[in-house]
Design an enzyme around this catalytic site. Structure first.
Site, mmCIF file in Angstrom:
data_model
loop_
_atom_site.group_PDB
_atom_site.id
_atom_site.type_symbol
_atom_site.label_atom_id
_atom_site.label_comp_id
_atom_site.label_asym_id
_atom_site.label_seq_id
_atom_site.Cartn_x
_atom_site.Cartn_y
_atom_site.Cartn_z
ATOM 1 N N SER A 133 0.539 -1.903 3.772
ATOM 2 C CA SER A 133 1.358 -1.073 4.674
ATOM 3 C C SER A 133 1.440 0.322 4.074
ATOM 4 O O SER A 133 1.221 0.513 2.876
ATOM 5 C CB SER A 133 2.766 -1.665 4.763
ATOM 6 O OG SER A 133 3.661 -0.774 5.395
ATOM 7 N N TYR A 146 10.615 -5.231 0.595
ATOM 8 C CA TYR A 146 9.421 -5.201 1.458
ATOM 9 C C TYR A 146 8.453 -4.117 0.971
ATOM 10 O O TYR A 146 7.255 -4.374 0.824
ATOM 11 C CB TYR A 146 9.809 -4.942 2.918
ATOM 12 C CG TYR A 146 8.601 -4.813 3.820
ATOM 13 C CD1 TYR A 146 7.838 -5.933 4.158
ATOM 14 C CD2 TYR A 146 8.192 -3.568 4.290
ATOM 15 C CE1 TYR A 146 6.714 -5.810 4.955
ATOM 16 C CE2 TYR A 146 7.067 -3.438 5.090
ATOM 17 C CZ TYR A 146 6.331 -4.565 5.431
ATOM 18 O OH TYR A 146 5.206 -4.443 6.207
HETATM 19 N N1 LIG Z 1 4.336 -3.804 12.483
HETATM 20 C C1 LIG Z 1 4.359 -2.879 11.549
HETATM 21 O O1 LIG Z 1 4.946 -1.803 11.727
HETATM 22 C C2 LIG Z 1 3.601 -3.088 10.267
HETATM 23 C C3 LIG Z 1 3.291 -1.962 9.508
HETATM 24 C C4 LIG Z 1 2.599 -2.153 8.320
HETATM 25 C C5 LIG Z 1 2.223 -3.410 7.907
HETATM 26 N N2 LIG Z 1 2.561 -4.490 8.668
HETATM 27 C C6 LIG Z 1 2.144 -5.816 8.176
HETATM 28 O O2 LIG Z 1 1.263 -6.382 9.141
HETATM 29 C C7 LIG Z 1 1.240 -7.804 8.977
HETATM 30 C C8 LIG Z 1 1.351 -8.449 10.342
HETATM 31 O O3 LIG Z 1 2.634 -8.149 10.887
HETATM 32 P P1 LIG Z 1 2.862 -7.736 12.404
HETATM 33 O O4 LIG Z 1 3.382 -6.357 12.426
HETATM 34 O O5 LIG Z 1 1.687 -8.080 13.221
HETATM 35 O O6 LIG Z 1 4.137 -8.665 12.731
HETATM 36 P P2 LIG Z 1 4.290 -9.982 13.614
HETATM 37 O O7 LIG Z 1 3.917 -9.685 15.020
HETATM 38 O O8 LIG Z 1 5.671 -10.451 13.330
HETATM 39 O O9 LIG Z 1 3.211 -10.982 12.994
HETATM 40 C C9 LIG Z 1 3.431 -11.678 11.778
HETATM 41 C C10 LIG Z 1 2.506 -12.881 11.725
HETATM 42 O O10 LIG Z 1 2.732 -13.604 10.502
HETATM 43 C C11 LIG Z 1 2.903 -14.987 10.802
HETATM 44 N N3 LIG Z 1 3.775 -15.633 9.813
HETATM 45 C C12 LIG Z 1 5.021 -15.241 9.434
HETATM 46 N N4 LIG Z 1 5.519 -16.105 8.538
HETATM 47 C C13 LIG Z 1 4.575 -17.060 8.346
HETATM 48 C C14 LIG Z 1 4.506 -18.238 7.540
HETATM 49 N N5 LIG Z 1 5.521 -18.589 6.729
HETATM 50 N N6 LIG Z 1 3.394 -18.998 7.594
HETATM 51 C C15 LIG Z 1 2.376 -18.665 8.429
HETATM 52 N N7 LIG Z 1 2.359 -17.556 9.184
HETATM 53 C C16 LIG Z 1 3.460 -16.776 9.165
HETATM 54 C C17 LIG Z 1 3.550 -14.978 12.197
HETATM 55 O O11 LIG Z 1 3.282 -16.188 12.877
HETATM 56 P P3 LIG Z 1 4.325 -17.391 13.118
HETATM 57 O O12 LIG Z 1 5.680 -16.787 13.271
HETATM 58 O O13 LIG Z 1 3.790 -18.040 14.355
HETATM 59 O O14 LIG Z 1 4.162 -18.243 11.896
HETATM 60 C C18 LIG Z 1 2.767 -13.855 12.866
HETATM 61 O O15 LIG Z 1 1.543 -14.329 13.367
HETATM 62 C C19 LIG Z 1 2.380 -8.137 8.011
HETATM 63 O O16 LIG Z 1 1.834 -8.382 6.738
HETATM 64 C C20 LIG Z 1 3.224 -6.869 8.016
HETATM 65 O O17 LIG Z 1 3.944 -6.714 6.831
HETATM 66 C C21 LIG Z 1 3.235 -4.357 9.834
#
Ligand SMILES: NC(=O)c1ccc[n+]([C@@H]2O[C@H](COP(=O)([O-])OP(=O)(O)OC[C@H]3O[C@@H](n4cnc5c(N)ncnc54)[C@H](OP(=O)(O)O)[C@@H]3O)[C@@H](O)[C@H]2O)c1
Length: 256
Positions: A133, A146
């Site tokens: 991130s 985080y």
């Molecule tokens: N959105 C942002 O602004 C942003 C910015 C920078 C980086 N990121 C990073 O991008 C990545 C993806 O996040 P996102 O933004 O796409 O959020 P998201 O829509 O909440 O997706 C998170 C994913 O992780 C899975 N997950 C969570 N806990 C889990 C567990 N214990 N076991 C297996 N799977 C799990 C969730 O699936 P289930 O709930 O179905 O398990 C979901 O598919 C993360 O690493 C986040 O830190 C996000």
């Protein structure tokens, strides 16, 4: 591009859109997350016929289990993406929730990264994308653990990339460093964005293009590239004030 790709966190957001991009390239997919209905929906939508693995991959045990289930699949690309954030003053955030986050964002990521990297190095091919991130570039008051977890992802990936380069290995590893992206991330963290965000479709397409090129640090969006460069020259005390301001405003919009 006929490749086999394992994607964690594929049930929503960035992971789901990365799955869509690889599917459009004709890749064979293995998609995993906890929500079976979401994975089933995605599986129906994709042109290919992905293998769906439903489960909690939190911690080294969860990661090792996933590795055991997939290690003989001849995976070409690992997208190590599952993660979440915890918002709030560090002294008052819930310890167990934060430790769960550390287990997923650090321990799971670390374990899958190492186990697949060993195999890829021995085979002499493969690519790994670890989702870090922009948070990895700076201190992050009100999302302290985080931000620290994403600094771990970023630095570990950069260090492994350096080792691979010195060894002359064709294997590449990349850290995806997006700023705010419209996904379910904020709902999970219980906040709203205080700054403009990119679409996860855009981030996914950009990430895959750069991953294929073997770029070590992938930063989607011009503004975020500028901020990442600025974070290298500005004092940490100043960037901490800026991120504190952004994170506090996110919390002010908190709905629950
Ligand atoms: N959105 C942002 O602004 C942003 C910015 C920078 C980086 N990121 C990073 O991008 C990545 C993806 O996040 P996102 O933004 O796409 O959020 P998201 O829509 O909440 O997706 C998170 C994913 O992780 C899975 N997950 C969570 N806990 C889990 C567990 N214990 N076991 C297996 N799977 C799990 C969730 O699936 P289930 O709930 O179905 O398990 C979901 O598919 C993360 O690493 C986040 O830190 C996000």
């Amino acid at each position: 591009m006929a490749k086999k790709v394992l994607i964690t966190g594929a049930s929503s957001g960035i992971g789901r859109d990365i799955a869509r991009v690889f599917d459009s390239y004709g890749c064979e997919l293995i998609i995993t997350a906890r929500r079976e209905d979401r994975l089933a929906e995605l599986s129906h939508e994709l042109k290919g016929n992905p293998r769906v693995i439903v489960g909690d991959i939190s911690g080294s045990d969860g990661a090792k289990e996933l590795y055991e289930m997939t290690k003989d699949e001849n995976i070409d690309i690992l997208v190590n993406n599952a993660g979440f954030g915890v918002w709030g003053d560090f002294s008052s955030t819930d310890l167990d929730r934060e430790l769960d986050m550390i287990r997923l964002n650090i321990e799971t990521m670390h374990t899958l990264f190492k186990l697949f990297l060993r195999d890829f190095k021995a085979r002499g091919s493969g690519k790994i994308l670890n989702t870090a991130s922009m948070a990895g570039f700076a201190p992050g008051p009100y999302m302290a653990a985080y931000y620290a977890s994403k600094a771990y992802v970023l630095r570990l990936t950069q260090s492994a990339a350096g080792e691979l380069k010195e060894a002359g290995s064709p294997v590449t590893v990349s850290a995806l460093c997006p700023g705010p992206v419209e996904t379910e991330f904020n709902t999970v963290a219980g906040v709203h964005f205080a700054t403009p965000s990119l679409s996860s479709e855009y981030v996914a397409k950009y990430a895959v293009t750069q991953l294929v090129k073997g770029k070590t640090v992938i930063i989607p969006g011009t503004m975020m590239k500028v901020l990442a460069a600025a974070s290298k020259v500005l004092p940490d005390s100043f960037t901490a004030e800026v991120t504190s301001n952004i994170q506090r405003r996110k919390g002010n919009k908190k709905e629950r």
